[in-house]
Design a protein around this motif. Structure first.
Motif, PDB file in Angstrom:
ATOM      1  N   VAL A  30     -32.477  68.743  68.114  1.00 30.26           N
ATOM      2  CA  VAL A  30     -31.723  69.767  67.394  1.00 30.26           C
ATOM      3  C   VAL A  30     -32.578  70.339  66.268  1.00 30.26           C
ATOM      4  CG1 VAL A  30     -29.414  68.858  67.899  1.00 30.26           C
ATOM      5  CG2 VAL A  30     -30.627  68.030  65.890  1.00 30.26           C
ATOM      6  N   MET A  31     -32.343  71.605  65.996  1.00 32.11           N
ATOM      7  CA  MET A  31     -33.086  72.264  64.918  1.00 32.11           C
ATOM      8  C   MET A  31     -32.130  73.113  64.091  1.00 32.11           C
ATOM      9  SD  MET A  31     -35.953  75.214  65.125  1.00 32.11           S
ATOM     10  CE  MET A  31     -37.047  74.390  66.197  1.00 32.11           C
ATOM     11  N   ASP A  32     -32.283  73.013  62.783  1.00 31.89           N
ATOM     12  CA  ASP A  32     -31.494  73.873  61.901  1.00 31.89           C
ATOM     13  C   ASP A  32     -32.323  74.101  60.645  1.00 31.89           C
ATOM     14  OD1 ASP A  32     -28.135  74.481  61.867  1.00 31.89           O
ATOM     15  OD2 ASP A  32     -29.297  74.858  60.038  1.00 31.89           O
ATOM     16  N   LYS A  33     -32.089  75.245  60.008  1.00 34.35           N
ATOM     17  CA  LYS A  33     -32.830  75.509  58.770  1.00 34.35           C
ATOM     18  C   LYS A  33     -32.157  74.828  57.581  1.00 34.35           C
ATOM     19  CE  LYS A  33     -30.604  79.932  58.003  1.00 34.35           C
ATOM     20  NZ  LYS A  33     -30.670  81.340  57.816  1.00 34.35           N
ATOM     21  N   SER A  34     -30.932  74.335  57.798  1.00 34.69           N
ATOM     22  CA  SER A  34     -30.210  73.684  56.715  1.00 34.69           C
ATOM     23  C   SER A  34     -30.468  72.175  56.715  1.00 34.69           C
ATOM     24  CB  SER A  34     -28.709  73.973  56.854  1.00 34.69           C
ATOM     25  OG  SER A  34     -27.942  72.875  56.418  1.00 34.69           O
ATOM     26  N   GLU A  35     -30.960  71.692  55.585  1.00 33.72           N
ATOM     27  CA  GLU A  35     -31.282  70.261  55.472  1.00 33.72           C
ATOM     28  C   GLU A  35     -30.024  69.407  55.669  1.00 33.72           C
ATOM     29  OE1 GLU A  35     -33.005  69.257  51.717  1.00 33.72           O
ATOM     30  OE2 GLU A  35     -33.670  67.283  52.435  1.00 33.72           O
ATOM     31  N   GLU A  36     -28.933  69.896  55.088  1.00 29.17           N
ATOM     32  CA  GLU A  36     -27.667  69.164  55.173  1.00 29.17           C
ATOM     33  C   GLU A  36     -27.229  68.961  56.629  1.00 29.17           C
ATOM     34  OE1 GLU A  36     -24.893  71.159  52.609  1.00 29.17           O
ATOM     35  OE2 GLU A  36     -23.266  69.918  53.432  1.00 29.17           O
ATOM     36  N   ARG A  37     -27.311  70.044  57.411  1.00 27.89           N
ATOM     37  CA  ARG A  37     -26.905  69.962  58.821  1.00 27.89           C
ATOM     38  C   ARG A  37     -27.825  69.023  59.596  1.00 27.89           C
ATOM     39  NH1 ARG A  37     -23.682  75.021  60.083  1.00 27.89           N
ATOM     40  NH2 ARG A  37     -21.986  74.578  58.637  1.00 27.89           N
ATOM     41  N   VAL A  38     -29.132  69.109  59.284  1.00 27.41           N
ATOM     42  CA  VAL A  38     -30.100  68.256  59.993  1.00 27.41           C
ATOM     43  C   VAL A  38     -29.835  66.789  59.650  1.00 27.41           C
ATOM     44  CG1 VAL A  38     -32.556  67.660  60.196  1.00 27.41           C
ATOM     45  CG2 VAL A  38     -31.842  70.054  60.223  1.00 27.41           C
ATOM     46  N   ASN A  39     -29.563  66.509  58.393  1.00 26.87           N
ATOM     47  CA  ASN A  39     -29.278  65.120  57.995  1.00 26.87           C
ATOM     48  C   ASN A  39     -28.052  64.579  58.734  1.00 26.87           C
ATOM     49  OD1 ASN A  39     -31.417  64.907  56.307  1.00 26.87           O
ATOM     50  ND2 ASN A  39     -30.280  65.464  54.448  1.00 26.87           N
ATOM     51  N   GLU A  40     -27.062  65.457  58.915  1.00 27.18           N
ATOM     52  CA  GLU A  40     -25.838  65.040  59.593  1.00 27.18           C
ATOM     53  C   GLU A  40     -26.106  64.588  61.043  1.00 27.18           C
ATOM     54  OE1 GLU A  40     -22.917  68.196  59.144  1.00 27.18           O
ATOM     55  OE2 GLU A  40     -21.689  67.256  60.702  1.00 27.18           O
ATOM     56  N   TYR A  41     -27.128  65.208  61.665  1.00 26.03           N
ATOM     57  CA  TYR A  41     -27.392  64.922  63.092  1.00 26.03           C
ATOM     58  C   TYR A  41     -28.590  63.998  63.311  1.00 26.03           C
ATOM     59  CZ  TYR A  41     -23.639  67.856  64.495  1.00 26.03           C
ATOM     60  OH  TYR A  41     -22.369  68.342  64.694  1.00 26.03           O
ATOM     61  N   MET A  42     -29.199  63.552  62.223  1.00 22.80           N
ATOM     62  CA  MET A  42     -30.385  62.694  62.292  1.00 22.80           C
ATOM     63  C   MET A  42     -30.144  61.456  63.164  1.00 22.80           C
ATOM     64  SD  MET A  42     -33.176  63.139  60.366  1.00 22.80           S
ATOM     65  CE  MET A  42     -33.207  63.082  58.587  1.00 22.80           C
ATOM     66  N   ASN A  43     -28.969  60.846  62.986  1.00 26.72           N
ATOM     67  CA  ASN A  43     -28.686  59.615  63.736  1.00 26.72           C
ATOM     68  C   ASN A  43     -27.862  59.853  64.997  1.00 26.72           C
ATOM     69  OD1 ASN A  43     -30.006  58.018  61.815  1.00 26.72           O
ATOM     70  ND2 ASN A  43     -28.200  58.162  60.483  1.00 26.72           N
ATOM     71  N   ILE A  44     -27.645  61.119  65.314  1.00 29.82           N
ATOM     72  CA  ILE A  44     -26.861  61.434  66.513  1.00 29.82           C
ATOM     73  C   ILE A  44     -27.792  61.955  67.617  1.00 29.82           C
ATOM     74  CG2 ILE A  44     -25.017  62.925  67.437  1.00 29.82           C
ATOM     75  CD1 ILE A  44     -23.828  62.907  64.566  1.00 29.82           C
ATOM     76  N   ALA A  45     -28.598  62.971  67.263  1.00 33.49           N
ATOM     77  CA  ALA A  45     -29.492  63.580  68.258  1.00 33.49           C
ATOM     78  C   ALA A  45     -30.695  62.673  68.517  1.00 33.49           C
ATOM     79  CB  ALA A  45     -29.952  64.935  67.741  1.00 33.49           C
ATOM     80  N   THR A  46     -31.404  62.951  69.596  1.00 33.09           N
ATOM     81  CA  THR A  46     -32.625  62.193  69.892  1.00 33.09           C
ATOM     82  C   THR A  46     -33.688  62.511  68.835  1.00 33.09           C
ATOM     83  OG1 THR A  46     -32.052  62.691  72.205  1.00 33.09           O
ATOM     84  CG2 THR A  46     -34.123  61.550  71.813  1.00 33.09           C
TER      85      THR A  46
END
Ligand code: ATP
Length: 140
Positions: A30-46
């Motif tokens: 997953v890719m997003d320009k928002s750090e917050e969104r990326v942190n949310e998916y850090m432990n979900i996405a590969t």
């Protein structure tokens, strides 16, 4: 069969696709320009990457062309959605699904080579209406 997906944009739409694909045992970047969104998916996405997908060098360095399927889940920023879809196409991604914000956006995405264009609110509205009609027929 296991496929590898890249999702660009982690709003409700991209996020929901990510969770569902992971539950189905698929590989998802997953890719997003928002750090917050990326942190949310850090432990979900590969893999989760914080970056602006409008930067072609970033897409290249991530090896975007090696993904089986890229989902452009950017909605509001229509210019970004179009540019990212175009770049993914030019870089040789085999299958691109793109989210459209409106009918004009959908037409442009189709024209520049998106393999599947979805318009979640409209598509879901149609699906629910069909379901209501068929339910009425069955009830009758
Ligand atoms: P949804 O309707 O799916 O909930 P949303 O309304 O929250 O989406 P959108 O504007 O559709 O927001 O954007 C979805 C995500 O895409 C956001 O998390 C946003 O940070 C991300 N995004 C937008 N432009 C880019 C870009 N150029 N590169 C990377 N991510 C982007």
């Amino acid at each position: 069969m296991k496929k590898n997906f890249a999702i660009i944009g982690l709003g409700r739409f991209g996020g929901s696709i990510c969770r569902t694909l992971i539950e189905a045992g698929q590989e998802v970047l997953v890719m997003d320009k928002s750090e917050e969104r990326v942190n949310e998916y850090m432990n979900i996405a590969t893999h989760a990457v914080m970056a602006n997908a409008q930067d072609e060098a970033t897409l290249k360095s991530l090896g975007i062309r090696n993904f089986d399927h890229v989902i452009v889940a950017i909605g509001e920023d229509i210019q970004a959605s179009i540019l990212v879809t175009l770049m993914a196409k030019e870089l040789g991604v085999p299958f691109i699904t793109a989210k459209a914000q409106n009918e004009y956006h959908a037409r442009v995405l189709e024209k520049i080579g998106a393999d599947k264009v979805v318009h979640p609110e409209r598509d879901m509205g149609k699906r629910i209406a069909h379901h209501l009609v068929s339910k009425n027929i069955l009830d009758y």
